[in-house]
Design a protein around this motif. Structure first.
Motif, PDB file in Angstrom:
ATOM      1  N   LEU A  73       0.692  -1.309   0.063  1.00 45.84           N
ATOM      2  CA  LEU A  73       0.087  -0.183  -0.203  1.00 45.84           C
ATOM      3  C   LEU A  73       0.864   1.187  -0.022  1.00 45.84           C
ATOM      4  CD1 LEU A  73      -2.906  -0.895   2.405  1.00 45.84           C
ATOM      5  CD2 LEU A  73      -3.168  -0.415   0.172  1.00 45.84           C
ATOM      6  N   LEU A  74       1.888   1.136   0.702  1.00 44.68           N
ATOM      7  CA  LEU A  74       2.923   2.241   0.791  1.00 44.68           C
ATOM      8  C   LEU A  74       3.362   2.758  -0.550  1.00 44.68           C
ATOM      9  CD1 LEU A  74       4.166   4.523   2.594  1.00 44.68           C
ATOM     10  CD2 LEU A  74       6.153   2.779   2.655  1.00 44.68           C
ATOM     11  N   GLU A  75       3.669   1.655  -1.511  1.00 47.73           N
ATOM     12  CA  GLU A  75       4.287   1.848  -2.606  1.00 47.73           C
ATOM     13  C   GLU A  75       2.931   2.295  -3.460  1.00 47.73           C
ATOM     14  OE1 GLU A  75       7.229   2.298  -5.397  1.00 47.73           O
ATOM     15  OE2 GLU A  75       7.434   1.696  -3.396  1.00 47.73           O
ATOM     16  N   PHE A  76       1.901   1.672  -3.479  1.00 45.54           N
ATOM     17  CA  PHE A  76       0.712   2.093  -4.273  1.00 45.54           C
ATOM     18  C   PHE A  76       0.355   3.426  -4.233  1.00 45.54           C
ATOM     19  CE2 PHE A  76      -0.927  -2.812  -4.379  1.00 45.54           C
ATOM     20  CZ  PHE A  76      -0.559  -2.662  -5.510  1.00 45.54           C
ATOM     21  N   SER A  77       0.649   3.915  -2.919  1.00 43.54           N
ATOM     22  CA  SER A  77       0.135   5.331  -2.484  1.00 43.54           C
ATOM     23  C   SER A  77       0.913   6.517  -3.588  1.00 43.54           C
ATOM     24  CB  SER A  77       0.619   5.640  -1.118  1.00 43.54           C
ATOM     25  OG  SER A  77       1.912   5.903  -1.038  1.00 43.54           O
ATOM     26  N   LYS A  78       2.267   5.719  -4.301  1.00 42.80           N
ATOM     27  CA  LYS A  78       2.651   6.734  -5.151  1.00 42.80           C
ATOM     28  C   LYS A  78       2.052   7.051  -6.649  1.00 42.80           C
ATOM     29  CE  LYS A  78       7.324   5.268  -3.186  1.00 42.80           C
ATOM     30  NZ  LYS A  78       8.650   4.543  -3.820  1.00 42.80           N
ATOM     31  N   TYR A  79       0.871   5.999  -6.516  1.00 40.75           N
ATOM     32  CA  TYR A  79       0.164   5.869  -7.944  1.00 40.75           C
ATOM     33  C   TYR A  79      -1.148   6.644  -7.936  1.00 40.75           C
ATOM     34  CZ  TYR A  79       4.130   3.032  -9.422  1.00 40.75           C
ATOM     35  OH  TYR A  79       5.229   2.374  -9.621  1.00 40.75           O
ATOM     36  N   SER A  80      -1.696   6.396  -6.694  1.00 35.40           N
ATOM     37  CA  SER A  80      -2.934   6.676  -6.654  1.00 35.40           C
ATOM     38  C   SER A  80      -3.206   7.153  -5.172  1.00 35.40           C
ATOM     39  CB  SER A  80      -4.175   5.471  -7.031  1.00 35.40           C
ATOM     40  OG  SER A  80      -5.295   5.973  -6.444  1.00 35.40           O
ATOM     41  N   ILE A  88      -7.129 -10.005   8.070  1.00 33.48           N
ATOM     42  CA  ILE A  88      -8.179 -10.498   9.150  1.00 33.48           C
ATOM     43  C   ILE A  88      -7.401 -10.318  10.375  1.00 33.48           C
ATOM     44  CG2 ILE A  88      -6.386 -12.592   9.184  1.00 33.48           C
ATOM     45  CD1 ILE A  88      -9.403 -14.022   9.299  1.00 33.48           C
ATOM     46  N   SER A  89      -6.194  -9.758  10.577  1.00 31.86           N
ATOM     47  CA  SER A  89      -5.403  -9.461  11.832  1.00 31.86           C
ATOM     48  C   SER A  89      -5.333  -8.215  12.104  1.00 31.86           C
ATOM     49  CB  SER A  89      -3.844  -9.988  11.302  1.00 31.86           C
ATOM     50  OG  SER A  89      -3.060  -9.266  12.682  1.00 31.86           O
ATOM     51  N   SER A  90      -5.954  -7.662  13.075  1.00 30.98           N
ATOM     52  CA  SER A  90      -6.068  -6.286  13.509  1.00 30.98           C
ATOM     53  C   SER A  90      -4.764  -5.802  13.935  1.00 30.98           C
ATOM     54  CB  SER A  90      -7.168  -6.095  14.696  1.00 30.98           C
ATOM     55  OG  SER A  90      -6.606  -6.935  16.008  1.00 30.98           O
ATOM     56  N   LYS A  91      -3.834  -6.579  14.393  1.00 31.35           N
ATOM     57  CA  LYS A  91      -2.427  -6.147  14.612  1.00 31.35           C
ATOM     58  C   LYS A  91      -1.651  -5.946  13.647  1.00 31.35           C
ATOM     59  CE  LYS A  91      -2.281  -8.167  19.497  1.00 31.35           C
ATOM     60  NZ  LYS A  91      -1.488  -9.103  20.407  1.00 31.35           N
ATOM     61  N   MET A  92      -1.754  -6.571  12.508  1.00 31.39           N
ATOM     62  CA  MET A  92      -1.054  -6.207  11.301  1.00 31.39           C
ATOM     63  C   MET A  92      -1.832  -4.966  10.828  1.00 31.39           C
ATOM     64  SD  MET A  92       0.879  -8.517   9.730  1.00 31.39           S
ATOM     65  CE  MET A  92       1.416 -10.394   9.626  1.00 31.39           C
ATOM     66  N   LEU A  93      -2.738  -4.653  11.116  1.00 26.69           N
ATOM     67  CA  LEU A  93      -3.268  -3.173  10.713  1.00 26.69           C
ATOM     68  C   LEU A  93      -2.862  -2.014  11.556  1.00 26.69           C
ATOM     69  CD1 LEU A  93      -7.099  -4.066   9.686  1.00 26.69           C
ATOM     70  CD2 LEU A  93      -5.189  -3.722   7.897  1.00 26.69           C
ATOM     71  N   THR A  94      -2.549  -2.393  12.615  1.00 25.19           N
ATOM     72  CA  THR A  94      -1.826  -1.367  13.553  1.00 25.19           C
ATOM     73  C   THR A  94      -0.494  -0.930  13.023  1.00 25.19           C
ATOM     74  OG1 THR A  94      -3.287  -2.307  15.474  1.00 25.19           O
ATOM     75  CG2 THR A  94      -1.151  -1.017  15.962  1.00 25.19           C
ATOM     76  N   TYR A  95       0.114  -1.969  12.532  1.00 20.93           N
ATOM     77  CA  TYR A  95       1.418  -1.586  11.893  1.00 20.93           C
ATOM     78  C   TYR A  95       1.453  -0.958  10.829  1.00 20.93           C
ATOM     79  CZ  TYR A  95       3.947  -4.686  15.530  1.00 20.93           C
ATOM     80  OH  TYR A  95       4.576  -5.093  16.644  1.00 20.93           O
ATOM     81  N   ALA A  96       0.320  -1.384  10.062  1.00 28.76           N
ATOM     82  CA  ALA A  96       0.109  -0.758   8.492  1.00 28.76           C
ATOM     83  C   ALA A  96      -0.520   0.811   8.926  1.00 28.76           C
ATOM     84  CB  ALA A  96      -1.231  -1.384   7.885  1.00 28.76           C
ATOM     85  N   LYS A  97      -1.139   0.985   9.860  1.00 27.73           N
ATOM     86  CA  LYS A  97      -1.553   2.514  10.223  1.00 27.73           C
ATOM     87  C   LYS A  97      -0.317   3.176  10.394  1.00 27.73           C
ATOM     88  CE  LYS A  97      -6.287   1.355  11.979  1.00 27.73           C
ATOM     89  NZ  LYS A  97      -6.913   1.238  13.288  1.00 27.73           N
ATOM     90  N   GLU A  98       0.874   2.653  11.386  1.00 24.98           N
ATOM     91  CA  GLU A  98       1.957   3.538  11.605  1.00 24.98           C
ATOM     92  C   GLU A  98       2.700   3.543  10.389  1.00 24.98           C
ATOM     93  OE1 GLU A  98       6.163   2.197  13.877  1.00 24.98           O
ATOM     94  OE2 GLU A  98       4.265   1.381  14.672  1.00 24.98           O
ATOM     95  N   LYS A  99       2.869   2.505   9.597  1.00 25.81           N
ATOM     96  CA  LYS A  99       3.736   2.775   8.205  1.00 25.81           C
ATOM     97  C   LYS A  99       3.012   3.886   7.392  1.00 25.81           C
ATOM     98  CE  LYS A  99       5.036  -0.830   6.246  1.00 25.81           C
ATOM     99  NZ  LYS A  99       6.570  -0.903   6.332  1.00 25.81           N
ATOM    100  N   LEU A 100       1.507   3.638   7.413  1.00 25.84           N
ATOM    101  CA  LEU A 100       0.798   4.680   6.346  1.00 25.84           C
ATOM    102  C   LEU A 100       0.307   5.870   6.810  1.00 25.84           C
ATOM    103  CD1 LEU A 100      -0.818   1.654   4.847  1.00 25.84           C
ATOM    104  CD2 LEU A 100       1.022   2.995   3.633  1.00 25.84           C
ATOM    105  N   GLU A 101       0.847   6.427   8.140  1.00 28.19           N
ATOM    106  CA  GLU A 101       0.186   7.423   8.809  1.00 28.19           C
ATOM    107  C   GLU A 101       0.155   8.655   7.877  1.00 28.19           C
ATOM    108  OE1 GLU A 101       2.162   8.416  12.243  1.00 28.19           O
ATOM    109  OE2 GLU A 101       4.116   8.442  11.456  1.00 28.19           O
ATOM    110  N   LYS A 102       1.111   8.962   7.047  1.00 32.09           N
ATOM    111  CA  LYS A 102       1.084  10.098   6.077  1.00 32.09           C
ATOM    112  C   LYS A 102       0.223   9.988   4.676  1.00 32.09           C
ATOM    113  CE  LYS A 102       5.615  11.603   7.894  1.00 32.09           C
ATOM    114  NZ  LYS A 102       6.938  12.016   7.639  1.00 32.09           N
ATOM    115  N   VAL A 103      -0.186   8.842   4.464  1.00 27.77           N
ATOM    116  CA  VAL A 103      -1.151   8.567   3.232  1.00 27.77           C
ATOM    117  C   VAL A 103      -2.279   9.143   3.770  1.00 27.77           C
ATOM    118  CG1 VAL A 103      -1.845   6.872   1.884  1.00 27.77           C
ATOM    119  CG2 VAL A 103       0.343   6.741   2.798  1.00 27.77           C
TER     120      VAL A 103
END
Length: 263
Positions: A73-80, A88-103
């Protein structure tokens, strides 16, 4: 072969039990392991194809199924700027939110994606990478149904580890497959998509690198008897330098791409 025969090749014994709990427990290990990687995602075949074929526009709506910690998703954010990720994992998404906080304009949804997405032609690009969330014909059918332009899947095909090769030679038998050795999966996906009436392409990329692991990191990936474990441990200890064993890896990934508009 009937399409249901290919479906059997999608199944894996590794994908049994409470998947949310399993991936929640793996989330910290997975995040820190992938964050250590110096790999530039922009160089992956997935994104080279997207650039070369101009598959995405600024207004493209993208769905990443099993998005994990959000690396794609971080790389996709360069295109759209219209991004949706689900896991399915809420904890995975917690890490994703941290990584993608500027998106901006990002939607991260927790749950079973088959229950979350049922609207026809909702996304321009439906993507799934290395996820157990695609394990039935109906999952691939749903990907096609909710896409109005493209579907893409990325999957490991083979993984050769020089140290594991030496262990196999020492034991005189093949070790259990690494999860990256899933040649049958990509073969099955291509055939299922073909049987659904589309014209899938399959392309490959090979990556070679060196990696360091501890004795315990090696042993946790090997199914063996107590007697074999003792031999393996002694062998790994003989190769250990500063608490790590260095090995050469060769990985091959498959990317399967199909255009929903071509049937």
């Amino acid at each position: 072969m009937e399409i249901k025969e290919f479906e059997k090749m999608l199944a894996s014994d590794r994908h049994q039990g409470n998947m949310e709990q399993i991936w929640d427990e793996k989330s910290s290990w997975f995040f820190h392991r992938t964050e250590k990687s110096k790999e530039k995602f922009e160089n992956r075949l997935v994104f080279r194809l997207i650039r070369d074929r101009v598959l995405l526009q600024e207004n493209s709506h993208i769905l990443d199924i099993g998005c994990g910690t959000g690396r794609h998703l971080l790389e996709f954010s360069k295109y759209s700027s219209h991004l949706t990720g689900t896991d399915i994992s809420s904890k995975m998404l917690t890490y994703a939110k941290e990584k993608l906080e500027k998106v901006s304009n990002l939607h991260l949804l927790h749950g079973n994606w088959m229950e979350l997405f049922s609207k026809e032609n909702e996304y321009d690009f439906v993507f799934a990478s290395m996820t157990p969330a695609i394990s039935l014909v109906e999952h691939i059918e749903r990907m096609c149904f909710i896409s109005r332009k493209y579907c893409m899947m990325e999957r490991f095909v083979s993984h050769v580890d020089s140290v594991r090769e030496e262990i196999q030679a020492m034991l005189g038998r093949a070790l259990n497959r690494l999860h990256q050795n899933e040649k049958e999966y990509s073969y099955a996906v291509w055939n299922i998509v073909w049987n659904l009436g589309y014209f899938p392409e399959i392309l490959y990329e090979t990556e070679e690198y060196e990696e360091e692991k501890t004795v315990e990191e090696y042993l946790e990936q090997i199914e063996c008897t107590k007697e074999e474990e003792k031999k393996i441990r002694e062998f790994l200890k003989s190769r250990e330098k500063n608490g790590k064993i260095s090995s050469f890896h060769k990985i091959r990934r498959a990317v399967i791409l199909w255009d929903i508009q071509e049937r």
